[in-house]
Motif scaffolding. Sequence first.
Motif, short mmCIF file in Angstrom:
data_model
loop_
_atom_site.label_atom_id
_atom_site.label_comp_id
_atom_site.label_asym_id
_atom_site.label_seq_id
_atom_site.Cartn_x
_atom_site.Cartn_y
_atom_site.Cartn_z
N ILE A 716 49.32 40.77 25.57
CA ILE A 716 48.95 40.23 26.88
C ILE A 716 49.61 41.03 27.99
N GLY A 721 47.04 40.75 31.12
CA GLY A 721 46.24 39.51 31.07
C GLY A 721 44.83 39.80 30.61
N LEU A 744 55.73 35.11 29.93
CA LEU A 744 54.56 35.72 30.56
C LEU A 744 54.44 35.30 32.02
N LEU A 749 51.74 36.52 34.66
CA LEU A 749 50.60 36.47 33.74
C LEU A 749 50.46 35.05 33.23
N LEU A 751 49.36 31.76 31.26
CA LEU A 751 48.83 31.53 29.92
C LEU A 751 48.27 30.11 29.85
N LYS A 773 44.25 37.90 35.77
CA LYS A 773 45.57 38.02 35.17
C LYS A 773 45.86 36.93 34.14
N ALA A 774 44.99 35.93 34.08
CA ALA A 774 45.22 34.81 33.17
C ALA A 774 44.76 35.18 31.76
N SER A 775 45.37 34.52 30.78
CA SER A 775 44.95 34.62 29.38
C SER A 775 44.74 33.21 28.85
N SER A 792 37.80 39.81 33.62
CA SER A 792 38.59 38.63 33.26
C SER A 792 38.79 38.52 31.75
#
Length: 898
Positions: A716, A721, A744, A749, A751, A773-775, A792
Amino acid sequence: MRAYPALHASHAGIWIADMLGARAVGRGEAIGFAADTPALVLNAPLIGQRLGHAELSGLDLLELYAFLFPARFVVPTPAGLARAIGLEPPADDAAVAPFLIEATQRLLQTPDGAWPEREGAWHSLQSLARARWPWAPLLADRIPKPAVPERWLFSKLPEWEEAAPRPAPRTITLDEEVVLGRLHKLTGSGAEQRTGQRRFAIAAAHAFAPRAAREAPNMVLAEAGTGIGKTLGYLAPASLWAEKAGGAVWVSTFTKALQRQLSAEGARLIPDAAERRRRIVTRKGRENYVCLLNLEDALQGGFGGRAAILAQLVARWAAYTADGDIVGGDLPGWLPTLFRRNGSTALTDRRGECVYAGCPHYRKCFIERAARASAEADLVIANHALVMVNAARGRESATRPTRIVFDEGHHLFEAADSMFGVALTGAETIELRRWITGPESGGRGRRRGLSARLSDVASYDEAGGRAIADMVEGARALPSEGWIARVAQGEPFGAIESLLGAVRGLVYARDEGAAEGGYGLETELAEPSPELVEAAGAAAAALDALVRPMVALGHRLEAVLADGPDWLDGPARARIEGAIASLGWRRDMVGAWSALVQRIGGPADPDHVDWLAVDRVEGREYDMGLHRRWLDPTRPFAETVLKPAHGVVVASATLRAGGDWDVAEARSGAQHLTLAPHRFEAASPFDYAANARVLLVNDVKRGDVPALANAYARLIVASGGGVLGLFTAIRRLRGVHARIADRLAREGLPLLAQHVDPIDTGTLVDIFRDDPKASLIGTDALRDGVDVPGRSLRLVVMEGVPWPKPSVLHAARKLAMGGKAYDDRIVRARLAQAFGRLIRRADDRGAFVLLSSACPTRLLDAFPPGTCVDRVSLDEACEIAAALAFAPAIGQEGAVTI
C-alpha cells in the motif's frame, strides 16, 4: 448559533477544535471531552470506534445533511461533504475539526435560500424535536411554520393507477442492420466502433427470435471480456425488440453496482427523464422497499429513542425518493449505520405480513407501484434472486418475464443454489411461528398473527376459521423466543427444538477439531444417531400437523374468492389473493422441511446433498439445523425459469470459469434444455500485456498474519494507496487491519475495511472510489461488486490462492463434477473475477498481486492471454508496484507471458 466544538478522530490521531483553536489530543481527553460537551462530528459510530468509545454521541453532520437533502448522494467523508456543499476540502486530518465548524455554518444556512426540499421540513422538525434530536434547536428558528398547511409524506406521494392487462408481444424478427443501427445510436456517433461489441449485439439478437418449440427457449451463452461493452451490446437488441414487439425484457444482475450502472445507461436509450421512468423500471424483492404501513407505525410511536429519529429521517427521504428502495437505492447507505441499533429493517416487509389492498397506503405503495410499472415497461432491471423467486412463487404470473438477459451470468449457479435450497433451522422456523401467531412478547409495532390479518375471513367462513386456529396450534410446536439457550442447556421445548438439540449434539460429537476455530460446524446427514432418528419422528408428526391446516386454509381462501361474498370488494379480494400466494410458498416450505426430516434414517436422495450444521461466529452459536441443496441447482432453475422463457441471454466475462463450453452450459442450466444454446466468445480489447502485470509473491508464509500484514502495508505504501485487498477469512482481515491501519494513516494513506468499519459495503466502495490515496480490504463481496476505473484502483492484492472452502456440499459436488478439475474451475473463476477489478477501461494500469508461493502454474490461464506473470519476492513486488503507480507505462522485462 451556539458555538459548538468539533471532534475528529482517524487512525492518524485525534483533534479538537473549539474557541481555543484546533489541537491534537489523547484518547482519554477526547472521550472525556465528548462525554461532557456536545461536539460536532462526522459519522459518530466511526469516530466512536476509533476512540474506543462505542456510545459516542454528538451532533452528527451526516444526520443534518440527511434531513436537509434527502435522497441526495454524498460521499460521507470530510472531502465528500465539502464538495457537496461548495466548500474547500480540508487539506489533512488536522484540518478536519475546524472544517466541521465551517461546514455546520454552511449547512444551517440552507433554509435561508432556495431549498428544493423545504416542503415537509417543518412538520418533520417538530417530530424530531419531540424525539430530542440534537440538531432540532439549531434549526427551529431557521425553518418557520408554513403560512399555508403543506403536504407531508402520505399526502405528498402520488398514487399508482390500474391499467388494462398488457397484450402478448407481437412475433417479430430483428434484422442485423437494424440492431447495429440501434447500437450506433446508443454508443454515439463520435464513439469508436468496437468489433467485439457489434458481434455481441448480433449474437444477443438471436435470443429475441420467435421460439420454435415449447420449453425450448432461444438461448445465447456469451463470454465477452471486460471492455467489450456488454451492457450496450445487449441493450441494443433488447430495447429494439421491446419497442417493436410491445413486450418487456428483463435484465437481471447479481450485484447492486451493475443495477445502478444499467439505470444510468438508460439515459442513452431514452434521454427524456419522464419517459425513461415509464419505460425503464428497476425491480427488487419486497424486502428492499420501505413499507409505508411499517413507517407510519414507527412514526406514531412504534420506535423509541434513536430509532425514532431514524424513522423521521427515513420519512423525509420517502417523500423525495425516486423509487422507495431502502437498500441500495437513493437512501444513503450510511444513514442506517449511524444508528447503532437501527430499525431500518423493521421499516421493510421482511416477514411477508403485507395485507395488500387492506393497507391504507396500498395505492401509494412503492412495491405495488414498481410491480405495475414493470408490467408496462420496455426494460425491467432486476436481480437473479427476484427473477427466480417470481418464477417459483410470484403473484404476477401474467407478467412473468419471457425474454431475459442474465448479466453477471457466472453467478447463476450460486443464485439458484440459494433459491432452491432448503434450511430447517431455528431462525427459519421461529420466523414462520411469528408469521402465524404474531409476536409473543409485548412491545411496540403492528406485527400481527395470521388470525388477526384474516379475521374477517375467519368470521365469514367457519372452515377457514378452524384451519387458522389449527395452524396457530400447530405453530406452537415450532421454536419460540429463547430457543438457543434452551437447546444449549439440553432443555428443549417442543418437537422441533428437540430435533435441533439432537442436531447440535451429533454435530459436536462428530467434530474433527474445527470447534476450536470458533466458527461454524457441520457434518453429513449419514448414519444418524438414535437420538436424531427419534427426534425426527416427532418433528415429522409436528410438521404434518402444521401443513394440513395450511392446505385446508388455502382451499378455503380460494373458495371465498369463488363465492364472492358481499363484503369482498376489490381491495379485499386483492388482500386474500396476496394471502393465498404468501400461504402457498410457506406451505411448500413446510412440505420441503417434512421431506428433509423424513429422509433421516432412510436412503439418501442422489439429487440432493443433506447435512447438519451449527452456525457460529467467534464461538457464539446463533443458529443450527438441517440443510438440503440440489446437487445440480440448475435443474430446478431450468424448469422454473428457462423452459417457460422464449429467449435468454447469459453473459459474463468469466462464463466458462476457465473451462470449456460444457462448463458454461452446466453452470447456466443450458444442458437441461432440448435446444442447444448459441455460443459467443469475444476477448477483451484491452492491452493487458502493456497495462497489467501479475505478481506471485513467493516469500510470504501462508497463515502468518504478521507477515501478511507487513506485506499489505508495504504494498500500500509503495503504490501510494489505491489498493483493493481481498481476503478469504474475516479473522485474518481483522488481524491485518489492526496491525497496519494506524501506520498507514500516519503516512496519509487511509485504510477502509469491510467487517471492521461500521459502514455498509456500498459506502466503503464509494469512499474508496472518491479518494485515490485510500485503500480498501474486504472479502468475497468486493471481488465482484467493485467497479472503480481510474487511479483510485491501481493494485489488487489477494492474500493467497482462493481455494473453495471445504464443506459437505462442496465435497459432494467435487466428487460428482470432476474432482480436482472442479476445484480448479472455481479458483480460475475467482482469480479472473478479482483480476477483472483492475482494468476497467483502456487507460487503466496496474498490477495484480497474489501473496502465494505455491500457486500452481495450471491456474495461471485464469488471466487474459498476453498478461505478464512474474514470480517475485515481496521486495521486488513493492518496487514494481511503485513503478506502476507513478509511471505512465509498464515495463515487461523478465516477464513470463501466458
